[in-house]
Scaffold this motif. Structure first.
Motif, mmCIF file in Angstrom:
data_model
loop_
_atom_site.group_PDB
_atom_site.id
_atom_site.type_symbol
_atom_site.label_atom_id
_atom_site.label_comp_id
_atom_site.label_asym_id
_atom_site.label_seq_id
_atom_site.Cartn_x
_atom_site.Cartn_y
_atom_site.Cartn_z
ATOM 1 N N VAL A 198 -11.578 -42.934 11.768
ATOM 2 C CA VAL A 198 -11.285 -42.511 10.400
ATOM 3 C C VAL A 198 -11.542 -41.009 10.329
ATOM 4 C CG1 VAL A 198 -13.617 -43.109 9.635
ATOM 5 C CG2 VAL A 198 -11.780 -42.820 7.962
ATOM 6 N N SER A 199 -10.655 -40.272 9.681
ATOM 7 C CA SER A 199 -10.803 -38.823 9.603
ATOM 8 C C SER A 199 -10.394 -38.340 8.218
ATOM 9 C CB SER A 199 -9.945 -38.129 10.667
ATOM 10 O OG SER A 199 -8.569 -38.384 10.460
ATOM 11 N N TYR A 200 -10.956 -37.188 7.861
ATOM 12 C CA TYR A 200 -10.571 -36.568 6.598
ATOM 13 C C TYR A 200 -10.414 -35.067 6.841
ATOM 14 C CZ TYR A 200 -10.539 -34.738 1.881
ATOM 15 O OH TYR A 200 -10.173 -34.090 0.736
ATOM 16 N N GLU A 201 -9.280 -34.512 6.440
ATOM 17 C CA GLU A 201 -8.986 -33.104 6.664
ATOM 18 C C GLU A 201 -8.364 -32.508 5.403
ATOM 19 O OE1 GLU A 201 -6.376 -30.265 9.729
ATOM 20 O OE2 GLU A 201 -6.459 -32.445 9.982
ATOM 21 N N PHE A 202 -8.752 -31.279 5.089
ATOM 22 C CA PHE A 202 -8.140 -30.594 3.955
ATOM 23 C C PHE A 202 -7.907 -29.135 4.318
ATOM 24 C CE2 PHE A 202 -12.654 -29.993 3.470
ATOM 25 C CZ PHE A 202 -12.802 -28.693 3.002
ATOM 26 N N SER A 203 -6.934 -28.547 3.662
ATOM 27 C CA SER A 203 -6.582 -27.149 3.900
ATOM 28 C C SER A 203 -6.870 -26.329 2.642
ATOM 29 C CB SER A 203 -5.107 -27.020 4.284
ATOM 30 O OG SER A 203 -4.817 -27.738 5.463
ATOM 31 N N PHE A 204 -7.069 -25.039 2.847
ATOM 32 C CA PHE A 204 -7.312 -24.151 1.701
ATOM 33 C C PHE A 204 -6.871 -22.745 2.058
ATOM 34 C CE2 PHE A 204 -11.094 -24.646 4.259
ATOM 35 C CZ PHE A 204 -11.541 -23.358 4.472
ATOM 36 N N GLY A 256 -5.155 -41.089 23.267
ATOM 37 C CA GLY A 256 -5.546 -42.455 23.557
ATOM 38 C C GLY A 256 -6.919 -42.616 24.161
ATOM 39 N N GLN A 257 -7.645 -41.534 24.363
ATOM 40 C CA GLN A 257 -8.982 -41.580 24.948
ATOM 41 C C GLN A 257 -10.023 -41.165 23.922
ATOM 42 O OE1 GLN A 257 -9.355 -39.760 28.909
ATOM 43 N NE2 GLN A 257 -7.176 -39.310 28.815
ATOM 44 N N THR A 258 -11.191 -41.822 23.981
ATOM 45 C CA THR A 258 -12.311 -41.461 23.129
ATOM 46 C C THR A 258 -13.174 -40.455 23.860
ATOM 47 O OG1 THR A 258 -12.315 -43.651 22.103
ATOM 48 C CG2 THR A 258 -14.310 -42.321 21.872
ATOM 49 N N LEU A 259 -13.351 -39.261 23.282
ATOM 50 C CA LEU A 259 -14.086 -38.202 23.958
ATOM 51 C C LEU A 259 -15.491 -38.004 23.415
ATOM 52 C CD1 LEU A 259 -11.404 -35.418 24.510
ATOM 53 C CD2 LEU A 259 -12.019 -37.347 25.975
ATOM 54 N N THR A 260 -15.887 -38.774 22.393
ATOM 55 C CA THR A 260 -17.245 -38.660 21.866
ATOM 56 C C THR A 260 -17.785 -40.043 21.550
ATOM 57 O OG1 THR A 260 -16.421 -38.433 19.599
ATOM 58 C CG2 THR A 260 -16.836 -36.395 20.820
ATOM 59 N N SER A 261 -19.107 -40.145 21.500
ATOM 60 C CA SER A 261 -19.756 -41.385 21.098
ATOM 61 C C SER A 261 -20.122 -41.360 19.623
ATOM 62 C CB SER A 261 -21.032 -41.598 21.928
ATOM 63 O OG SER A 261 -21.914 -40.489 21.782
ATOM 64 N N GLY A 262 -19.903 -40.223 18.961
ATOM 65 C CA GLY A 262 -20.222 -40.085 17.544
ATOM 66 C C GLY A 262 -19.224 -39.203 16.844
ATOM 67 N N GLY A 263 -19.556 -38.803 15.624
ATOM 68 C CA GLY A 263 -18.647 -38.036 14.803
ATOM 69 C C GLY A 263 -18.524 -36.584 15.223
ATOM 70 N N VAL A 264 -17.478 -35.936 14.749
ATOM 71 C CA VAL A 264 -17.229 -34.527 15.042
ATOM 72 C C VAL A 264 -16.819 -33.809 13.763
ATOM 73 C CG1 VAL A 264 -16.580 -34.858 17.451
ATOM 74 C CG2 VAL A 264 -14.832 -35.004 15.681
ATOM 75 N N VAL A 265 -17.052 -32.512 13.759
ATOM 76 C CA VAL A 265 -16.577 -31.613 12.706
ATOM 77 C C VAL A 265 -15.576 -30.662 13.346
ATOM 78 C CG1 VAL A 265 -17.226 -29.853 11.016
ATOM 79 C CG2 VAL A 265 -18.779 -31.774 11.501
ATOM 80 N N PHE A 266 -14.466 -30.398 12.672
ATOM 81 C CA PHE A 266 -13.445 -29.546 13.266
ATOM 82 C C PHE A 266 -12.818 -28.666 12.187
ATOM 83 C CE2 PHE A 266 -11.555 -33.562 12.082
ATOM 84 C CZ PHE A 266 -10.387 -33.220 11.427
ATOM 85 N N GLY A 267 -12.159 -27.613 12.618
ATOM 86 C CA GLY A 267 -11.507 -26.729 11.669
ATOM 87 C C GLY A 267 -10.671 -25.689 12.382
ATOM 88 N N GLY A 268 -9.834 -25.006 11.609
ATOM 89 C CA GLY A 268 -8.951 -24.020 12.212
ATOM 90 C C GLY A 268 -8.474 -22.989 11.215
ATOM 91 N N LEU A 269 -7.807 -21.995 11.741
ATOM 92 C CA LEU A 269 -7.252 -20.899 10.954
ATOM 93 C C LEU A 269 -5.848 -20.629 11.462
ATOM 94 C CD1 LEU A 269 -8.058 -18.754 8.772
ATOM 95 C CD2 LEU A 269 -8.596 -17.231 10.691
ATOM 96 N N ASP A 270 -4.861 -20.548 10.538
ATOM 97 C CA ASP A 270 -3.460 -20.362 10.904
ATOM 98 C C ASP A 270 -2.870 -19.136 10.220
ATOM 99 O OD1 ASP A 270 -2.945 -22.745 12.547
ATOM 100 O OD2 ASP A 270 -3.321 -23.839 10.681
ATOM 101 N N TYR A 271 -2.045 -18.426 10.948
ATOM 102 C CA TYR A 271 -1.242 -17.326 10.403
ATOM 103 C C TYR A 271 0.219 -17.719 10.565
ATOM 104 C CZ TYR A 271 1.241 -12.869 10.172
ATOM 105 O OH TYR A 271 2.133 -11.864 9.864
ATOM 106 N N ASN A 287 -8.294 -24.822 7.589
ATOM 107 C CA ASN A 287 -8.474 -26.258 7.442
ATOM 108 C C ASN A 287 -9.827 -26.675 7.990
ATOM 109 O OD1 ASN A 287 -7.924 -27.408 10.442
ATOM 110 N ND2 ASN A 287 -6.472 -25.747 9.988
ATOM 111 N N LEU A 288 -10.398 -27.693 7.387
ATOM 112 C CA LEU A 288 -11.670 -28.271 7.822
ATOM 113 C C LEU A 288 -11.542 -29.780 7.807
ATOM 114 C CD1 LEU A 288 -14.321 -26.137 5.875
ATOM 115 C CD2 LEU A 288 -13.888 -26.092 8.337
ATOM 116 N N GLY A 289 -12.324 -30.449 8.654
ATOM 117 C CA GLY A 289 -12.270 -31.898 8.665
ATOM 118 C C GLY A 289 -13.441 -32.518 9.396
#
Length: 224
Positions: A218-224, A47-62, A36-38
């Motif tokens: 606002v966030s957008y995430e997709f899996s593949f 409930g806490q804001t940990l950044t002052s700007g945007g982030v990119v995130f992703g993961g891998l699942d088995y 997944n990427l987002g």
């Protein structure tokens, strides 16, 4: 984006028929690997804001059809801690309309990793749109001479209906002055595109460092 980590767990929930499993033995075992990427306008964690700007995130699942799973998740920034990467594993399944997930997660950061590392055990239950998630601090906060026991816990009660979601989270820290409650409202406008409003609704007067302003993400995430 996940409210820190819960959505990654829920995404890993498997539709496993537990009832009657003792009497039905599958002839083959299958497994699935997914990624997944987002992106998100900010990192919203419990409930806490940990950044002052945007982030990119992703993961891998088995995910194995027995219900066991393991995964890896990373984010480009987490406050002053640098890049975050999480390792987790557990067991998930369903009994009728009741879903469950139990596991363990370890959080790591690239800045001062000897101090900024901690682990949690978690339990998630879901029933007819309702969810109950509990994270229990285990082990030590950091390592070395400055380490101390992790006694922080976090609880979330949630409900989802179609594209709408509401969640109330309570952060039970070892320091009583740091305890607080927050409310999140979310709307999934399109698959993977989620708008979230978060507000801390109760905190100790001594917790002046905690930002209790209304926060939007606002966030957008997709899996593949």
């Amino acid at each position: 984006m996940k409210s820190k980590y819960v959505s990654a767990m829920k995404k890993s929930l498997l539709a496993v028929a537990v009832a009657g499993a003792a009497s039905v033995v599958p002839t083959t075992a299958t497994a699935e690997v997914s990624a997944n990427l987002g992106i998100a306008s900010q990192y919203l964690w419990r409930g806490q804001t940990l950044t002052s700007g945007g982030v990119v995130f992703g993961g891998l699942d088995y995910e194995h059809d027995s219900g066991f799973y393991a995964g890896f998740w990373t984010s480009s920034e987490a406050e002053d801690l640098g890049i975050e990467y999480d390792l987790y594993g557990g067991y998930a399944g369903e009994i009728g309309d009741l879903s469950f997930d139990i596991g363990y997660v370890s959080y790591w950061y690239t800045v001062d990793p000897g101090e900024n590392i901690f682990q949690e055990a978690y339990l998630s239950l879901g029933y007819m749109g309702f969810g109950l998630d509990a994270f229990f601090g285990v082990g030590d906060l950091g390592w070395g001479d400055g380490k101390e026991k992790n006694k922080d816990n976090y609880y979330v009660l949630s409900y989802g209906y179609e594209q709408f979601g509401i969640a109330v989270g309570y952060f039970d820290t070892d320091d009583s002055d740091g305890q607080y409650t927050h409310l999140d409202l979310s709307y999934e406008a399109l698959p993977g595109l989620v708008f979230t409003a978060s507000q801390i609704v109760d905190k100790k007067d001594a917790n002046t460092d905690l930002n209790d302003n209304l926060t939007f993400m606002v966030s957008y995430e997709f899996s593949f």
